[in-house]
Write a protein that holds these residues in place. Structure first.
Motif, PDB file in Angstrom:
ATOM      1  N   GLU A 281       0.835  -1.203   0.000  1.00 29.60           N
ATOM      2  CA  GLU A 281       0.000   0.000   0.000  1.00 29.60           C
ATOM      3  C   GLU A 281       0.872   1.255   0.000  1.00 29.60           C
ATOM      4  O   GLU A 281       0.628   2.194  -0.770  1.00 29.60           O
ATOM      5  CB  GLU A 281      -0.913   0.008   1.229  1.00 29.60           C
ATOM      6  N   ILE A 282       1.874   1.263   0.859  1.00 35.70           N
ATOM      7  CA  ILE A 282       2.759   2.433   0.948  1.00 35.70           C
ATOM      8  C   ILE A 282       3.503   2.633  -0.368  1.00 35.70           C
ATOM      9  O   ILE A 282       3.591   3.752  -0.890  1.00 35.70           O
ATOM     10  CB  ILE A 282       3.758   2.254   2.108  1.00 35.70           C
ATOM     11  N   ALA A 283       4.025   1.542  -0.921  1.00 34.04           N
ATOM     12  CA  ALA A 283       4.767   1.627  -2.182  1.00 34.04           C
ATOM     13  C   ALA A 283       3.866   2.096  -3.318  1.00 34.04           C
ATOM     14  O   ALA A 283       4.304   2.865  -4.189  1.00 34.04           O
ATOM     15  CB  ALA A 283       5.376   0.264  -2.520  1.00 34.04           C
ATOM     16  N   GLY A 284       2.610   1.665  -3.300  1.00 35.20           N
ATOM     17  CA  GLY A 284       1.673   2.079  -4.342  1.00 35.20           C
ATOM     18  C   GLY A 284       1.396   3.575  -4.319  1.00 35.20           C
ATOM     19  O   GLY A 284       1.334   4.232  -5.371  1.00 35.20           O
ATOM     20  N   ILE A 285       1.250   4.126  -3.103  1.00 37.55           N
ATOM     21  CA  ILE A 285       1.034   5.574  -2.979  1.00 37.55           C
ATOM     22  C   ILE A 285       2.276   6.338  -3.458  1.00 37.55           C
ATOM     23  O   ILE A 285       2.166   7.333  -4.195  1.00 37.55           O
ATOM     24  CB  ILE A 285       0.721   5.954  -1.521  1.00 37.55           C
ATOM     25  N   ARG A 286       3.440   5.867  -3.072  1.00 36.09           N
ATOM     26  CA  ARG A 286       4.680   6.508  -3.524  1.00 36.09           C
ATOM     27  C   ARG A 286       4.771   6.533  -5.045  1.00 36.09           C
ATOM     28  O   ARG A 286       5.185   7.520  -5.649  1.00 36.09           O
ATOM     29  CB  ARG A 286       5.889   5.751  -2.967  1.00 36.09           C
ATOM     30  N   GLN A 287       4.397   5.434  -5.663  1.00 37.06           N
ATOM     31  CA  GLN A 287       4.533   5.309  -7.106  1.00 37.06           C
ATOM     32  C   GLN A 287       3.486   6.117  -7.854  1.00 37.06           C
ATOM     33  O   GLN A 287       3.785   6.730  -8.893  1.00 37.06           O
ATOM     34  CB  GLN A 287       4.433   3.837  -7.512  1.00 37.06           C
ATOM     35  N   GLU A 288       2.266   6.153  -7.344  1.00 38.33           N
ATOM     36  CA  GLU A 288       1.164   6.756  -8.091  1.00 38.33           C
ATOM     37  C   GLU A 288       0.850   8.197  -7.697  1.00 38.33           C
ATOM     38  O   GLU A 288       0.371   8.972  -8.538  1.00 38.33           O
ATOM     39  CB  GLU A 288      -0.104   5.906  -7.899  1.00 38.33           C
ATOM     40  N   ARG A 289       1.125   8.588  -6.431  1.00 38.61           N
ATOM     41  CA  ARG A 289       0.597   9.880  -5.970  1.00 38.61           C
ATOM     42  C   ARG A 289       1.633  10.784  -5.299  1.00 38.61           C
ATOM     43  O   ARG A 289       1.263  11.856  -4.815  1.00 38.61           O
ATOM     44  CB  ARG A 289      -0.561   9.645  -4.979  1.00 38.61           C
TER      45      ARG A 289
END
Length: 385
Positions: free
Chosen positions: A314-322
């Motif tokens: 979840e954390i990595a996804g936010i970093r990558q997308e937002r």
């Protein structure tokens, strides 16, 4: 130029030469070639605003190459400062509570771009970057975090109690939600003095269920106080997800009779536009709520690993997308305002500036024992005892 130049002034280097003829003036930075153009540019916000009993502002936001470069530098400096604070805490040079802001930088920077120094800002304990956005000195920040006399609160406040009165920044408060009534009090004073200024009153989703928030909001609405309540919704109150703590997590609607907007708090331009809109509304009509949809990368505090109640994916996804810094990086590159290497050079310069500030802070002595009794009574009455 927008008010978001704060850290740029603190981190200035040598004057750069323009990379193209369109750049009218060189950017005040040690990185050569980054565009300093003030030619107007319109960019659409990442997602539409959601509104409650008010028409939202337009998604098209006016900006310039200079402002985007300043946003990138300010947010990068904040990010680097928080990463450095993490290391200092682990080295036991920072003690006590320490709540980091990395991931949420667009809220502080975008808000500052829409306000004037006559406007007041008050926030909770995750206050490092709000202090820097108001023009706070990096060395004074680190000195305060390490409890040194050169800190902005003379070493007595620590991480949760940063202040800069000359910039109308009123802290830094450790009691959950307690700053909200204080912020409404600041707005009351602004109205009483007939000042053309507003107060931005920040709190987190974890404080959104506090009774004192609704009591203060009711009074603010009755008296039409010039206050903007800003809910920084990073989706976790300590280790509790918003859906576990709030029956209605649509915090921008929580004011009922008070208008509200939901804003992408990871988009610095969307934040700037919303805060500009909210400021004008508050001056003319009274309180308004802004819910900033944002995210913190660290745990709630340094004692929280931040991975037991959410997944690393979840954390990595936010970093990558937002990620707010990467969003601005992409804009600068897409419009040919800077090259990849130029932005990397800027980040290297920022790291040097942060390291220099830490070294200076370490040289500051610990507070004298007499400081223990200062600021307890007005004019330090009774200090002689």
């Amino acid at each position: 130029m927008a008010a978001a130049v704060v850290l740029l002034r603190r981190l200035r280097g040598v004057t750069a030469a323009p990379r193209r003829a369109a750049a009218a003036l060189p950017l005040t930075t040690s990185v050569r070639g980054v565009s300093d153009s003030t030619e107007p540019l319109t960019i659409e916000t990442s997602v539409p605003y959601k509104s409650h009993i008010v028409d939202p502002p337009p998604r098209e936001v006016a900006t310039t190459a200079r402002e985007l470069a300043t946003f990138f530098r300010d947010m990068s400096a904040m990010r680097r400062a928080e990463i450095a604070a993490d290391s200092l805490y682990k080295a036991k040079l920072i003690r006590g509570f320490c709540h980091l802001y990395d991931g949420q930088e667009a809220v502080a920077v975008g808000m500052e771009a829409a306000t004037a120094r006559a406007d007041a800002i008050i926030t909770a304990y995750r206050d490092h970057c709000a202090y820097l956005a108001r023009g706070g000195d990096l060395a004074a920040l680190f000195a305060e975090l390490m409890g040194r006399s050169g800190g902005c609160s003379r070493g007595k406040g620590g991480s949760m109690h940063l202040y800069k009165k000359d910039a109308n920044f009123y802290g830094g408060h450790g009691i959950v939600g307690a700053q909200v009534p204080l912020g409404c009090g600041l707005a009351f004073a602004q109205r009483y003095r007939k000042e053309a200024a507003v107060t931005f009153d920040l709190y987190g989703d974890g404080a959104a269920n506090q009774g004192q928030l609704f009591e203060a909001l009711n009074m603010a609405a009755l008296w039409k106080l010039p206050v903007v309540l800003v809910c920084e919704n990073n989706h976790y109150g300590m280790g509790t997800a918003e859906w576990r703590a709030s029956k209605s997590p649509a915090y921008y609607k929580r004011g009922d009779y008070v208008p509200g907007l939901k804003v992408d708090g990871m988009d610095v331009l969307a934040v700037k536009q919303a805060c500009k809109f909210a400021k004008q509304h508050a001056l003319e009509n009274g309180p308004i709520i802004l819910e900033m949809d944002t995210y913190r990368y660290h745990g709630h505090s340094m004692s929280d690993p931040g991975s037991t109640y959410r997944t690393r994916d979840e954390i990595a996804g936010i970093r990558q997308e937002r990620d707010p810094i990467e969003r601005v990086r992409k804009l600068l590159l897409a419009h040919d305002f800077a090259t990849t290497q130029e932005l990397k050079d800027m980040e290297k310069e920022i790291r040097k500036q942060v390291d220099t500030a830490i070294a200076k802070a370490k040289e500051s002595p610990m507070p004298d024992p007499s400081e223990l009794f200062r600021n307890v009574y007005v004019n330090d009455c009774g200090l002689e005892t």
